[in-house]
Motif scaffolding. Sequence first.
Motif: not given
Length: 598
Positions: A406-410, A450-451, A453-459, A469-473
């Motif tokens: 779900m993290i990868k595809t949603s 790792r999935l 706690l990351c930022f797929p698009r970086g900065p 997503r960020v708040m729940e992380s």
Amino acid sequence: MADQLQDVIQRWRKAVVEDGLRPEDHELFQNAGLAYINQGDTTQLLDFIQDEKNQGIVESMGCGLLASLVAEVLKRKKSSSTCKAVITHLAETCSPMELMLIFLGQVDDLHPDLIADTIVLMAPHLQTVLLRLGEEKAPWVGLALAALQKQVSRLPVPYTKEQEVEDAYGLCRCCSALARFMEPFVEEVKRRDNSEDGGTASDNQLKTELLKFCMGSLREPLLQAQLDQAIDIHKQSPLWHFATDILATLPAIQEPLPGLLFYKALKKREESGLLTDSTKAQESRACLAYLLFVQLITIESFPAVFSPVFVLQCNMEYIDLLLSRKEESFLLKGLELYTKSLERVEDNSLPVELLDLKSFYSVPQHLVQILTVCPIQHLREQGFKVLQLFIDKLGPEAKHKFFRCMIKTSCHAGVEGYIIKNIKNQIELSLKPGHENEWFMGIQVLPLLRLVLCFPRGPETDLLNSMDRVMESLNLLRYLHMRDMDWQQTSSIWPELFKIKEDYLKMLRVCLALSRAYYAGQVKNMREDKKIQAQEAREARVALVQTMTVKNKMVSDMTPEMQYQVLQCALVTFDLMESLVIRIEEISEEKVKTGTAV
């Protein structure tokens, strides 16, 4: 004139005996009958038709009056009783084969406004004629049911209980008429099956025709109907009763419900399209599953030998089909069938192997579409409930795999945030005595974190759109830091988690700086635009009132006030994120000072 008519009748009686009727006799008989009908004098026609001496004439030439009689009943309610009596007598007297051709011709091409009245009128007479055909009836029953069903499918399905009560287009009346139409043929099949010699080839064909009709009715209209046992406290739902009749018919004609739902088509029926994997057949079976497991129609006769997991696995194909559609009735049935299928499954019991099945992948993807795109609120709310129910039923390894998927595809921050919250709950549960599992407290949790706690698009990450997503992380990180001693005692992975946390917070600070600078710049630009607009307004004064009105109208679609509020909300959100980062760092510092952290 009367004497001449009597002479003609006497000649007809004699010609019938000698088989000497001519085409002009048929034409004369039809014209005379039409004259009675058009004049509204159907009583004399009825007397002639029922006269014992004239039965040969009626049997030979009466079919020609049928179409006109039906049209008269539909047109003039006041003369319908005698016309109906004439039709009844013709159905009992004339050649069944000729009658069937005429009846089918009448049903084949109907004006939409006449569909319901025509079917309600003709169904009993069709039944009478078919019963007169004896062993030859099976193919004609199939033709009649197909013709009737084709017309019924053209009628709008009631969307609300009020519409079902009103029944403006007559669908409910048609369904009731069709249920009564089937009864003698179903009883005949049951009687033959219970006899010592069993059923004949004709009986098997009759079963097939009845099965076709039942499966077609499940798809249209029942799959689209808002089914409820009662449309109000005083009246039962006609569509509910029709659904009950259909489900009672299937086992009565030796079609066990488990066989229809759970097993592949028998080879002898694959060619007929009844039980194949075609979309129409799947829609019919999806409705059957809904009526059985959600509405519980005839559930008392359903075998209890099937495990809840097996039932869920089979129903997932139907749930997948229903949730892939856009219509509210399909989506609602899919969500309800999903819920009922899951409720019977034990918590934390679904094995990870199920997630390899196509339907167990596609159904959650359809759920995500409902949660994020569907404009109907109650469907979105029900979608969240069934998603959580599905998560609760998954075993630990299956949960782990499902969360990763779900993290990868949603591709939606709200859904990702919801999954991250569930991950936190599973980690918290795993730290409780008696609930330990390696998937959420051992080394297996690292790929999952790792999935998360990351930022797929970086900065370049837009923190406003990624807020959920960020708040729940961050909440997950705060929890991990607060429970770091529990992690150190139960697992050796804390150093790796610490590194993941540091990398995440480092990138988050970069994103916060860039996002805050961007949105603050947008706010500054809007403030400057407002000042310019205010200055222009003061300079324009009264002379430009009309021009300002036009401008305001053009700008209204842009809603600058709302844009300004969104930008201000973004800055507040960034402050909240930063406060959580600061709180996480404070917890780390407190742990270091007290010597409770690594």
